[in-house]
Design an enzyme around this catalytic site. Structure first.
Site, PDB file in Angstrom:
ATOM      1  N   LYS A  78       5.932   2.030 -21.062  1.00 36.75           N
ATOM      2  CA  LYS A  78       6.455   1.793 -19.717  1.00 36.75           C
ATOM      3  C   LYS A  78       5.289   1.591 -18.774  1.00 36.75           C
ATOM      4  O   LYS A  78       4.371   2.404 -18.744  1.00 36.75           O
ATOM      5  CB  LYS A  78       7.262   3.038 -19.280  1.00 36.75           C
ATOM      6  CG  LYS A  78       7.911   2.908 -17.925  1.00 36.75           C
ATOM      7  CD  LYS A  78       9.276   2.312 -18.043  1.00 36.75           C
ATOM      8  CE  LYS A  78       9.899   1.936 -16.710  1.00 36.75           C
ATOM      9  NZ  LYS A  78       9.363   0.694 -16.127  1.00 36.75           N
ATOM     10  N   LYS A 102       0.912  10.013 -17.545  1.00 39.25           N
ATOM     11  CA  LYS A 102       1.827  10.284 -16.424  1.00 39.25           C
ATOM     12  C   LYS A 102       3.240  10.581 -16.929  1.00 39.25           C
ATOM     13  O   LYS A 102       3.875  11.543 -16.511  1.00 39.25           O
ATOM     14  CB  LYS A 102       1.836   9.040 -15.517  1.00 39.25           C
ATOM     15  CG  LYS A 102       2.552   9.197 -14.216  1.00 39.25           C
ATOM     16  CD  LYS A 102       2.533   7.883 -13.437  1.00 39.25           C
ATOM     17  CE  LYS A 102       1.123   7.340 -13.263  1.00 39.25           C
ATOM     18  NZ  LYS A 102       1.099   6.074 -12.512  1.00 39.25           N
ATOM     19  N   LYS A 114       0.601  -1.252 -19.389  1.00 36.32           N
ATOM     20  CA  LYS A 114       0.273  -1.908 -18.109  1.00 36.32           C
ATOM     21  C   LYS A 114      -0.041  -3.359 -18.412  1.00 36.32           C
ATOM     22  O   LYS A 114      -0.480  -3.689 -19.520  1.00 36.32           O
ATOM     23  CB  LYS A 114      -0.951  -1.251 -17.463  1.00 36.32           C
ATOM     24  CG  LYS A 114      -1.053  -1.480 -15.971  1.00 36.32           C
ATOM     25  CD  LYS A 114      -0.066  -0.602 -15.238  1.00 36.32           C
ATOM     26  CE  LYS A 114      -0.258  -0.562 -13.763  1.00 36.32           C
ATOM     27  NZ  LYS A 114       0.504   0.542 -13.166  1.00 36.32           N
ATOM     28  N   THR A 198       8.015   6.354  -5.193  1.00 34.87           N
ATOM     29  CA  THR A 198       6.631   6.764  -5.455  1.00 34.87           C
ATOM     30  C   THR A 198       6.146   7.626  -4.286  1.00 34.87           C
ATOM     31  O   THR A 198       5.526   8.685  -4.481  1.00 34.87           O
ATOM     32  CB  THR A 198       5.732   5.534  -5.644  1.00 34.87           C
ATOM     33  OG1 THR A 198       6.287   4.724  -6.685  1.00 34.87           O
ATOM     34  CG2 THR A 198       4.313   5.924  -6.018  1.00 34.87           C
ATOM     35  N   ASN A 229       4.147  -1.491  -0.835  1.00 30.23           N
ATOM     36  CA  ASN A 229       5.340  -0.735  -1.216  1.00 30.23           C
ATOM     37  C   ASN A 229       5.090   0.768  -1.094  1.00 30.23           C
ATOM     38  O   ASN A 229       5.887   1.500  -0.500  1.00 30.23           O
ATOM     39  CB  ASN A 229       5.732  -1.104  -2.661  1.00 30.23           C
ATOM     40  CG  ASN A 229       6.861  -0.229  -3.157  1.00 30.23           C
ATOM     41  OD1 ASN A 229       6.650   0.909  -3.571  1.00 30.23           O
ATOM     42  ND2 ASN A 229       8.065  -0.728  -3.073  1.00 30.23           N
ATOM     43  N   SER A 357      12.302   4.986 -12.118  1.00 30.42           N
ATOM     44  CA  SER A 357      12.454   3.893 -13.090  1.00 30.42           C
ATOM     45  C   SER A 357      13.174   4.393 -14.341  1.00 30.42           C
ATOM     46  O   SER A 357      13.995   3.688 -14.928  1.00 30.42           O
ATOM     47  CB  SER A 357      11.085   3.345 -13.495  1.00 30.42           C
ATOM     48  OG  SER A 357      10.628   2.407 -12.554  1.00 30.42           O
TER      49      SER A 357
HETATM   50  P1  NAD Z   1       1.460  -3.534  -2.999  1.00 24.89           P
HETATM   51  O1  NAD Z   1       1.024  -4.828  -3.550  1.00 24.89           O
HETATM   52  O2  NAD Z   1       2.861  -3.406  -2.515  1.00 24.89           O
HETATM   53  O3  NAD Z   1       0.486  -3.074  -1.815  1.00 24.89           O
HETATM   54  C1  NAD Z   1      -0.902  -3.007  -1.972  1.00 24.89           C
HETATM   55  C2  NAD Z   1      -1.494  -2.699  -0.593  1.00 24.89           C
HETATM   56  O4  NAD Z   1      -2.895  -2.463  -0.749  1.00 24.89           O
HETATM   57  C3  NAD Z   1      -1.351  -3.841   0.407  1.00 24.89           C
HETATM   58  O5  NAD Z   1      -1.083  -3.300   1.686  1.00 24.89           O
HETATM   59  C4  NAD Z   1      -2.714  -4.490   0.392  1.00 24.89           C
HETATM   60  O6  NAD Z   1      -3.003  -5.173   1.585  1.00 24.89           O
HETATM   61  C5  NAD Z   1      -3.589  -3.261   0.201  1.00 24.89           C
HETATM   62  N1  NAD Z   1      -4.905  -3.586  -0.337  1.00 24.89           N
HETATM   63  C6  NAD Z   1      -5.223  -4.458  -1.326  1.00 24.89           C
HETATM   64  N2  NAD Z   1      -6.533  -4.472  -1.522  1.00 24.89           N
HETATM   65  C7  NAD Z   1      -7.075  -3.597  -0.666  1.00 24.89           C
HETATM   66  C8  NAD Z   1      -8.389  -3.172  -0.386  1.00 24.89           C
HETATM   67  N3  NAD Z   1      -9.419  -3.686  -1.042  1.00 24.89           N
HETATM   68  N4  NAD Z   1      -8.554  -2.221   0.573  1.00 24.89           N
HETATM   69  C9  NAD Z   1      -7.511  -1.709   1.233  1.00 24.89           C
HETATM   70  N5  NAD Z   1      -6.240  -2.072   1.029  1.00 24.89           N
HETATM   71  C10 NAD Z   1      -6.032  -3.004   0.087  1.00 24.89           C
HETATM   72  O7  NAD Z   1       1.173  -2.450  -4.157  1.00 24.89           O
HETATM   73  P2  NAD Z   1       1.845  -1.023  -4.341  1.00 24.89           P
HETATM   74  O8  NAD Z   1       2.999  -1.188  -5.259  1.00 24.89           O
HETATM   75  O9  NAD Z   1       2.043  -0.383  -3.013  1.00 24.89           O
HETATM   76  O10 NAD Z   1       0.720  -0.253  -5.178  1.00 24.89           O
HETATM   77  C11 NAD Z   1      -0.374   0.393  -4.540  1.00 24.89           C
HETATM   78  C12 NAD Z   1      -1.022   1.365  -5.514  1.00 24.89           C
HETATM   79  O11 NAD Z   1      -0.064   2.328  -5.954  1.00 24.89           O
HETATM   80  C13 NAD Z   1      -1.574   0.722  -6.795  1.00 24.89           C
HETATM   81  O12 NAD Z   1      -2.711   1.420  -7.212  1.00 24.89           O
HETATM   82  C14 NAD Z   1      -0.451   0.948  -7.792  1.00 24.89           C
HETATM   83  O13 NAD Z   1      -0.921   0.919  -9.128  1.00 24.89           O
HETATM   84  C15 NAD Z   1      -0.004   2.324  -7.371  1.00 24.89           C
HETATM   85  N6  NAD Z   1       1.341   2.671  -7.787  1.00 24.89           N
HETATM   86  C16 NAD Z   1       2.400   1.901  -7.408  1.00 24.89           C
HETATM   87  C17 NAD Z   1       3.685   2.286  -7.795  1.00 24.89           C
HETATM   88  C18 NAD Z   1       4.903   1.517  -7.349  1.00 24.89           C
HETATM   89  O14 NAD Z   1       5.998   2.039  -7.522  1.00 24.89           O
HETATM   90  N7  NAD Z   1       4.778   0.344  -6.752  1.00 24.89           N
HETATM   91  C19 NAD Z   1       3.873   3.429  -8.588  1.00 24.89           C
HETATM   92  C20 NAD Z   1       2.768   4.187  -8.954  1.00 24.89           C
HETATM   93  C21 NAD Z   1       1.508   3.805  -8.532  1.00 24.89           C
END
Ligand code: NAD
Length: 423
Positions: A78, A102, A114, A198, A229, A357
């Protein structure tokens, strides 16, 4: 440390992977056998695919995609799908390892994976992103499935991407398979609470951590890096609970206000303009400045390796809640431990997304949607239990939540491997 393990210890950019560093540390402490370490430091399957896409310019471009299925002893693999120009196989491997741990830490019946595509989505139209998503799924379709490997959203992919994945997979298999992907739009079998799960899962563990430190949510000052997100939903949820959000940022930079940003107005502005820049409230700051602003809790919610040797000593927060995956390098982690900063590790802090999920996948398989109240209660139960299970392993002055969470995840994976007869 032998040569093989030194090799997996560093990625191609020379950064020490926090995951493999931690694994190496507990290897000695838990008295693991070499076979245990081998099984944990080797992904079961790693795919690199190339596929052509005819862009709207009429020109055909080749794209490279990845999918790493790290371990599936506890259940189907997953993990999310990331669209990012720096996506590559070593990074997918590191993130897939974290997913396996996790799922074990929150005790849900999944392994870890991943994947993603090396692409800069900001340079492409929606139609092109759809073609790339569909091309990628056609390239990996034989290797995913509701009982093999189940994708989900990650950086720069979202509900819309998950809908394209569902549709492409169902076209290939010529049947309805809603459990092939999670984080789908609710109209296609998703769970509305997945959008903020999350963030909410992170809050459940943060509130337990605040209690441990004798602090309360009211007025606690929080800085959030990343406004996608995870980060934006975190800002909304924390604001509703009385926390003071003193700075936020996205890829282009951030905003700070020591009195607290007006999160309701800011999220409205962000939804209208897709930007934080130009918001009439708060001082404009860089991402580097954001990480060292005076606050109680720092929430990295963007990319990996944001907290490193160069800035770890300047971080003012007493608690770091890792909602991003691998935001802290191994070197920074050591500095935080020396300085008494509590780091709530990614494999615990951001597990709320994969927990919901799991509920989505279960509902899709049983065709029995749950009421929202049940989803939220079960999320809280699983996150709180996981925090407790980690804390039990983490007593005394040498307590490090990351180490304890790794011990728990590693033990659960190795138990499954042993019962299968693989060890
Ligand atoms: P997303 O694409 O929705 O948002 C990413 C955000 O990070 C955006 O606001 C973008 O502008 C910003 N960003 C990108 N590069 C950057 C930088 N260099 N400096 C500062 N900000 C930057 O992604 P997301 O789903 O919110 O995921 C964010 C993190 O959370 C990732 O590490 C992801 O692996 C982790 N994560 C996400 C989920 C999920 O449910 N979406 C679950 C667990 C972990």
């Amino acid at each position: 440390m032998d040569r093989d393990h030194e090799r997996i210890h560093r990625d191609e950019r020379g950064l020490r992977s926090v995951g493999m560093t931690e694994l190496q540390a507990i290897y000695a402490e838990l008295g693991l056998a070499k076979e245990d370490l081998d099984i944990l430091s080797t992904p079961r399957r790693s795919l690199t695919v190339s596929f052509p896409v005819k862009l709207t310019s009429g020109k055909t471009q080749m794209f490279q995609g990845f999918r790493v299925q790290y371990n599936d002893a506890r259940g189907p693999a997953k993990g999310g799908i990331r669209f990012h120009s720096e996506m590559d196989e070593p990074h997918a491997r590191e993130l897939a390892f974290l997913m396996a741990l996790k799922c074990a830490v929150v005790n849900i019946p999944f392994g870890g994976s991943k994947g993603g595509v090396a692409v800069d989505p900001s340079r492409l139209s929606v139609a092109e992103l759809e073609l790339i998503t569909r091309g990628y799924i056609r390239a990996i379709a034989d290797y995913i499935g509701p009982f093999k490997d189940i994708p989900a959203p990650d950086v720069y992919t979202d509900e819309r991407t998950m809908a394209w994945i569902l549709d492409e997979y169902e076209r290939i298999t010529r049947q309805h398979v809603p459990a092939i992907v999670t984080g789908k739009p609710p109209e296609l079998g998703g769970i509305p609470a997945r959008r903020y799960s999350t963030a909410l899962g992170g809050i459940h563990v943060l509130e337990r951590a605040l209690k441990e430190r004798g602090m309360s949510p009211q007025g606690t000052r929080v800085v959030i890096q990343g406004f996608g997100n995870v980060g934006e939903n975190m800002a909304i949820q924390l604001h509703q609970r009385g926390y003071r959000i003193v700075a936020v940022s996205d890829v282009r930079g951030g905003l700070a206000d020591p009195e607290g940003l007006d999160i309701v107005a800011l999220t409205r502005y962000h939804q209208d303009t897709k930007s934080l820049q130009g918001f009439p409230g708060g001082r404009e700051i860089t991402n580097a400045e954001l990480l060292t602003i005076d606050c109680d809790v720092l929430v990295p919610a963007a990319l990996s390796n944001q907290l490193d040797e160069s800035n770890a000593r300047d971080v003012k927060a007493g608690i770091i809640l890792e909602l991003a995956n691998a935001p802290t390098t191994a070197q920074a982690d050591e500095i935080f431990f020396e300085r008494g900063v509590m780091v709530i590790p990614d494999i615990l802090a951001n597990a709320g997304g994969v927990v919901v999920s799991y509920f989505e996948w279960s509902q899709n398989l049983s065709n029995d949607p749950w009421p929202e109240a049940k989803v939220l209660q079960k999320l809280k139960d699983l996150m709180t239990t996981a925090f407790h299970d980690v804390l039990v392993l983490c007593k005394g002055s040498s307590c490090r939540l990351r180490k304890a969470a790794y011990q728990l995840g590693v033990k659960r994976i190795l138990d499954a491997e042993r019962l299968r007869g693989n060890l």
